[in-house]
Scaffold this motif. Sequence first.
Motif, short mmCIF file in Angstrom:
data_model
loop_
_atom_site.label_atom_id
_atom_site.label_comp_id
_atom_site.label_asym_id
_atom_site.label_seq_id
_atom_site.Cartn_x
_atom_site.Cartn_y
_atom_site.Cartn_z
N GLY A 198 68.05 50.64 71.54
CA GLY A 198 68.96 49.81 70.76
C GLY A 198 70.01 49.06 71.54
O GLY A 198 70.82 48.33 70.95
N CYS A 199 70.03 49.22 72.87
CA CYS A 199 70.96 48.45 73.69
C CYS A 199 70.32 47.09 73.98
O CYS A 199 69.87 46.81 75.09
N THR A 200 70.27 46.27 72.95
CA THR A 200 69.57 44.99 72.98
C THR A 200 70.51 43.89 73.49
O THR A 200 71.72 44.10 73.62
N GLY A 227 79.59 43.50 73.11
CA GLY A 227 80.62 44.18 73.90
C GLY A 227 80.29 45.53 74.47
O GLY A 227 81.17 46.18 75.05
N GLY A 228 79.06 46.01 74.34
CA GLY A 228 78.72 47.32 74.92
C GLY A 228 77.49 47.22 75.79
O GLY A 228 76.57 46.45 75.50
N ILE A 242 76.21 54.70 83.03
CA ILE A 242 77.41 54.97 82.24
C ILE A 242 77.58 53.86 81.22
O ILE A 242 77.50 52.68 81.55
N HIS A 243 77.80 54.25 79.96
CA HIS A 243 78.07 53.25 78.93
C HIS A 243 79.48 52.71 79.12
O HIS A 243 80.44 53.46 79.36
N PRO A 250 78.77 55.07 73.43
CA PRO A 250 77.99 54.02 72.77
C PRO A 250 78.11 54.08 71.26
O PRO A 250 78.40 55.13 70.67
N ALA A 251 77.87 52.96 70.62
CA ALA A 251 77.88 52.89 69.16
C ALA A 251 76.72 53.71 68.60
O ALA A 251 75.73 53.96 69.30
#
Length: 489
Positions: free
Chosen positions: A380-382, A389-390, A446-447, A458-459
């Motif tokens: 999901g880190c698209t 912002g992440g 690291i996020h 992370p969200a």
Amino acid sequence: MTQIATIIGGGVIGGGWAARFLLAGWDVRVFDPDPEAQRKIGEVLDNARAALPGLYDMPMPAEGALSFHDRLEDAVQGASWIQESVPERLDLKHRVYRDIQAVCDPAAVIGSSTSGFKPSQLQEGATRAEQIVVCHPFNPVYLLPLIEVVGTPANAQMVDGVADTLRGIGMFPLLVRKEIDAHIADRFLEAVWREALWLVKDDIATTEEIDEAIRMGFGLRWAQMGLFETFRIAGGEAGMRHFIDQFGPCLSWPWTRLMDVPEMTDALAQKIADQSDAQSGQHSIRELERHRDANLVGMLRTLKARDWGAGAVLKGHDKTLQAAGRIADTLSDIADPARPVLTVDRAVPLDWTDYNGHMNEARYLQAFGDATDRLMQIVGCTPEYIANGGSYFTAETHIRHLDEVRAGARIRIETQVLSGAGKTMHLFHTMYEGDRALATGEHMLIHVSLETRRASVPAPQVAEPLARLAKAHDSLPRPEGAGAAIGKR
């Protein structure tokens, strides 16, 4: 369902067509009475296998089956695409079409590689004129995407389908509006060729000097921008009109002799041949082809990174391969999340190798970085998430080199999540060719909040899929080499 392409004529162009279709997953049948056809096409295929897959960052389809046939009927029966690449003699092409149409599927496309004849000329006397369409490629067919597609009113309805098929094998069909001798591109080549003949005949330049003028200058500009866009830039901020106003008068100046063609005498032909031998005779044709292919791969991959010119075609075809491939986009795409995740499946490009012929160290890092990027996408880190912002930053990397990797090798990377809680993501990648382990890459990430540039949690839309995948991987054995450097002080 297996698609079948038949290649009529296995010379330089026919061999290139065979390679293009075969590596795109089609079964290919070849008909050519030349007893050396199988050897020649085999050599072209060796070059294509080393070069073409390296253009893509996604796995290509499984290679089709290649067969050679002594009877035309055996070669064309059941084929949906028949590509004619026989010598440029109209009487010969007509005879070949009559023989083909007597035994082929009436719905099959008969494409001609002709560089000069108009489709209406090819269709004269044909049983089914609508089957025959010009599909003129450029050498090497397996690397260069351009295909000039020229039809007539008899087959206007089928041209779109022809173009779709060509796009499906990674090519760029240029639909020529009106039929004309030599189509579009070869008319330019012919003009340059004529001028070059005069320069050689008049001892103004040698073959080598003319080639240097092209490849060191405007050839590179044309490769990525064409003619008119290049001239538009030459006009500066005032644009194309300024260029025309400035250089238009030159059209009336005696700069070229394009309307006055030198007679191709034996003396001029021998002069050109001798100069060409002096220029390139130290290399075999196959060596020249391999140099050409490596140069084109490097140039095309650079254009691809810029999403520009022919590179944009490659980038679009990557998306097509991705849609049909095995690489997951999301966690739900993974059939068995309790196994290491396939994150990379690709060929090693020619430009990834060093002086030893091995994949160089920087490319291992690139391949493992691509695997990390794909794992981030899956959880999901698209790009959209990152834009909001992440993201994850790599804190530590450890690479082990276990075995040789050479150009053309089909490598895959399987990724195991060692931990995925809180702000950290700990990944272990293993690179394989077949069952042979080639290298491992261990990454600690690291996020980070891109706003504060500090570590952050992370969200949920990333944290939850990552935690699920990490839990599924808990049952896997800890990989050999894990922890050899990561986290040690």
